[in-house]
Design an enzyme around this catalytic site. Structure first.
Site, PDB file in Angstrom:
ATOM      1  N   HIS A 268       8.425   3.238   9.133  1.00 50.13           N
ATOM      2  CA  HIS A 268       8.142   2.116  10.119  1.00 50.13           C
ATOM      3  C   HIS A 268       7.121   2.480  10.904  1.00 50.13           C
ATOM      4  CE1 HIS A 268       9.552  -0.846  13.143  1.00 50.13           C
ATOM      5  NE2 HIS A 268       9.336   0.120  13.910  1.00 50.13           N
TER       6      HIS A 268
ATOM      7  N   ASP B  65      16.200  -0.213  12.293  1.00 47.32           N
ATOM      8  CA  ASP B  65      15.270   1.090  12.441  1.00 47.32           C
ATOM      9  C   ASP B  65      15.908   1.871  13.402  1.00 47.32           C
ATOM     10  OD1 ASP B  65      13.198  -0.536  11.157  1.00 47.32           O
ATOM     11  OD2 ASP B  65      12.730  -1.480  12.883  1.00 47.32           O
TER      12      ASP B  65
ATOM     13  N   SER C 151       0.691  -1.137  -0.006  1.00 46.94           N
ATOM     14  CA  SER C 151       0.037   0.048  -0.037  1.00 46.94           C
ATOM     15  C   SER C 151       0.731   1.214   0.013  1.00 46.94           C
ATOM     16  CB  SER C 151      -1.014  -0.135   1.252  1.00 46.94           C
ATOM     17  OG  SER C 151      -0.270   0.227   2.418  1.00 46.94           O
TER      18      SER C 151
HETATM   19  C1  GRF Z   1       4.037  -0.566   6.910  1.00 48.78           C
HETATM   20  O1  GRF Z   1       3.273  -0.396   8.260  1.00 48.78           O
HETATM   21  C2  GRF Z   1       5.389  -0.189   6.921  1.00 48.78           C
HETATM   22  O2  GRF Z   1       5.509   0.957   7.995  1.00 48.78           O
HETATM   23  C3  GRF Z   1       6.051  -1.412   7.365  1.00 48.78           C
HETATM   24  O3  GRF Z   1       5.513  -2.448   6.731  1.00 48.78           O
HETATM   25  C4  GRF Z   1       3.812  -2.027   6.379  1.00 48.78           C
HETATM   26  C5  GRF Z   1       3.954  -2.338   4.827  1.00 48.78           C
HETATM   27  O4  GRF Z   1       2.661  -1.988   4.458  1.00 48.78           O
HETATM   28  N1  GRF Z   1       7.574  -1.328   7.169  1.00 48.78           N
HETATM   29  P1  GRF Z   1       2.394  -1.986   2.789  1.00 48.78           P
HETATM   30  O5  GRF Z   1       3.090  -3.299   2.244  1.00 48.78           O
HETATM   31  O6  GRF Z   1       3.062  -0.912   2.289  1.00 48.78           O
HETATM   32  O7  GRF Z   1       0.995  -1.904   2.896  1.00 48.78           O
END
Ligand code: GRF
Length: 189
Positions: free
Chosen positions: A111, A147, A18
C-alpha cells in the site's frame, strides 16, 4: 533454495504491474522463497499482463461482476495449481472475507502510504493536502478490513518543499520495489 521447496505464489493485479515485474525479477533470484506460478487480473487489458507472456507465467482473468462466482472459480484454480501464497500488487478489488479465510495469513498487500495513515485511494494527494512531512509504503497481511491487517514492513518517504503527488508517487514506488521483496524474505526466513 531449490525450485522444489519454493512456495507457489500467485500475484493479483489490476493495472500497470510494476510491482509484479519487480516480484518476478526477485523470484528468479536464488534467495527468493517464492515461485510465481500464476498472475491473476480482474481486468483483461491490464498492462501488467504483458509480463505473463514475457516470462511465460500462466495468467487468469477473473470477472468480478459476479464476485461469488469469480472467487469460487478462482479458488478452484488456486487449489489446482497448489498456490500457497498470494501477493496483491495494485489489485483494485476487495476480496470477500470467506476467500481471505481460505488463505489465512497467506495474503499480503503493498500500500502506498505509511499505514495506518491514509488507507484507501489517492494517498499521496491526501498526504500533501494535509501538509504531512512524510508518506511511505507498507506491506501488510490482508484481512477483511481495508488496508488494516498486521504490518510486516514499512518505509517512510520524506515529503520535500514543492512536492507534487506525481513526484511523491515516483519516490514511493521506488521504495515499494525494495520493500516488497524484503517483506517476503522477512515472512519466510
Ligand atoms: C502501488 O502503488 C501499490 O502500492 C498500490 O497500487 C500501486 C500499484 O502499482 N496498491 P503497480 O501496478 O505495481 O505499478
Amino acid at each position: 533454495m531449490t525450485g522444489l521447496k519454493k512456495i507457489k505464489t500467485a500475484v493479483f493485479i489490476s493495472g500497470r504491474g510494476s510491482n509484479l515485474h519487480n516480484l518476478i525479477k526477485f523470484f528468479k533470484t536464488k534467495k527468493s522463497p517464492i515461485l510465481i506460478d500464476l498472475i491473476v487480473s480482474n481486468k483483461k487489458d491490464a498492462i501488467g499482463l504483458k509480463y505473463a507472456k514475457k516470462y511465460k507465467i500462466k495468467k487468469k482473468i477473473i470477472n468480478y461482476k459476479d464476485q461469488k462466482n469469480a472467487e469460487k472459480n478462482l479458488l478452484l484454480t488456486l487449489k489446482k495449481r497448489k498456490i500457497k501464497f498470494i501477493c496483491l500488487a495494485g489489485f483494485m478489488k476487495i476480496l470477500s472475507s470467506s476467500f481471505i479465510k481460505r488463505f489465512k495469513e497467506k495474503i499480503v498487500n503493498i500500500h502506498p502510504s505509511f499505514l495506518p495513515k491514509y488507507k484507501g485511494l489517492n494517498t499521496s494527494v491526501r498526504a500533501l493536502s494535509n501538509n504531512e512531512k512524510f508518506s511511505g509504503c507498507t506491506v501488510h497481511y490482508v484481512t477483511s478490513k481495508l488496508d488494516s491487517g498486521k504490518i510486516i514492513m514499512q518505509k517512510k518517504v520524506k515529503i520535500v518543499k514543492n512536492e507534487t503527488s506525481i513526484s511523491l508517487d515516483k519516490k514511493i514506488i521506488k521504495e515499494e520495489h525494495k520493500l516488497y521483496p524484503a517483506a517476503i524474505l522477512k515472512i519466510f526466513n
